[in-house]
Design an enzyme around this catalytic site. Sequence first.
Site, PDB file in Angstrom:
ATOM      1  N   TYR A 371       0.796  -1.222   0.000  1.00 55.77           N
ATOM      2  CA  TYR A 371       0.000   0.000   0.000  1.00 55.77           C
ATOM      3  C   TYR A 371       0.829   1.273   0.000  1.00 55.77           C
ATOM      4  O   TYR A 371       0.271   2.366   0.107  1.00 55.77           O
ATOM      5  CB  TYR A 371      -0.900   0.037   1.249  1.00 55.77           C
ATOM      6  CG  TYR A 371      -1.957  -1.022   1.306  1.00 55.77           C
ATOM      7  CD1 TYR A 371      -2.719  -1.354   0.190  1.00 55.77           C
ATOM      8  CD2 TYR A 371      -2.219  -1.694   2.497  1.00 55.77           C
ATOM      9  CE1 TYR A 371      -3.704  -2.316   0.258  1.00 55.77           C
ATOM     10  CE2 TYR A 371      -3.205  -2.665   2.574  1.00 55.77           C
ATOM     11  CZ  TYR A 371      -3.946  -2.976   1.442  1.00 55.77           C
ATOM     12  OH  TYR A 371      -4.913  -3.932   1.514  1.00 55.77           O
ATOM     13  N   CYS A 398      14.578 -11.288  -0.043  1.00 54.81           N
ATOM     14  CA  CYS A 398      15.251 -11.080  -1.322  1.00 54.81           C
ATOM     15  C   CYS A 398      14.376 -10.251  -2.261  1.00 54.81           C
ATOM     16  O   CYS A 398      13.954 -10.708  -3.322  1.00 54.81           O
ATOM     17  CB  CYS A 398      15.591 -12.429  -1.941  1.00 54.81           C
ATOM     18  SG  CYS A 398      16.754 -12.320  -3.301  1.00 54.81           S
TER      19      CYS A 398
END
Length: 472
Positions: A371, A398
């Site tokens: 968001y 990662c």
Amino acid sequence: MPTAHPSGWAHADGALRSTRPGGPHWLREPADPDALVEHLWSRTTTKTDGVLSVGGVPLPELVREHGSPAYVLDEDDFRARARAFRDAFAGYEVFYAGKAFICTTVVRWLDEEGLALDVCSGGELAVAERAGFPMERVGFHGNNKTRGELERAVALGVGRIIVDSFVEIERLAETCARLGRTVGVMVRVTAGVEAHTHEYIATAHEDQKFGFSIAGGDALEAVRRVHAAPGLRLLGLHSHIGSQIFDTSGFEVAARRVLALHAQVGEELGVEMPEMDLGGGFGIAYTTQDDPSEPVELAAGITGIVEHECRALGIARPRLSIEPGRAIVGPSMCTVYEVGTVKEVALDGGLRRSYVSVDGGMSDNIRTALYDADYSATLASRASGSDPVLARVVGKHCEAGDIVVKDEFLPGDVRPGDLVAVPGTGAYCRSMASNYNHALRPPVIGVRDGTTFTVLRRETEADLFATDVGVS
């Protein structure tokens, strides 16, 4: 304004020209980076000699006992916020939105504090059932409830089901007929009002998956079908305009349109629906830029809007419901992490930023990546005399977008082994947590009166392999 960039404001087009050096426009360099910004934290949170305590428990002690990362849930704060909504909205039905964060402990607290419960999946309903929550005080949301979920809800005797499609109305009527049961029904409508929030959490405009359109006529047709269906008891209309809303202005237009439909139903069908649900979405303070309203202010504003519109339409005021979730649990929880590495990175325009890597990340808080949410942070394990530096708290996953806190000023001597705490993580962080990179989801540790108790235990590798049946 600079355009969005996955690496943050400082990398966006024109960012260094349009924002002041040292962070986004709302971020102010603190005089004391050790100081606690109290309105961002739960009510029992204190900081003494640099050590953060919640519920009377110093976080270094909590981490020594329970490990890190860990969500820390302040029971007294949660209960106080639940009571504040219950008391401010006296005469309403106050449904806690379980999607924010749900577990059997929290559901029992809600029961004890006299709130109702909103669920939106079979799993959330199962939590309510296991906790022994009174089913007549449960509302069941969702835009695609399965036949199995509807059957379970009807069989358990949930108080209301909020229907979201014509298919669901038929499906629910068939379920009630087969089981010989009657269930209360609310019709979710879209009022064409969009809360001023991120587009993915603004849910009242027309181009989205929830509800029946008032303007297009589907909402009235849905009411007709519910009213005509045996086994379905029409309770009223449900509207939700979005999330992270700080005042009641957005409710004014929505309430006017929903109440106009309410009055139209009375005129055309001769039905006076007894209830109306105005949803939730009440905001909290994640950073110093946020200034949410108190429950008493929200209650006065919403009640005044509804009463004014009812007078104008010449109708009786229906019994009202609201659905706070984030506003109760959000500030009641923080997350504590251990710092693993610190590196300094050069930015455009001669600026520098300290990247503080912690032992969690997007697996325990996806909201920053999903968001573009803003959070704050503080050094939680010791005092520091160093000057503040612009920092970014990042996770161990990662992904370049694995960011917990995009912009914050932390002491310049933050180092590996320090604890960093992030406030306002009660809503949607644990609920949306994942095993990305096969990370183990952190525990939720409750605190109260100087003691800790486990609400949800830390996952183990055995949990990861419980569903992996590839090796006998």
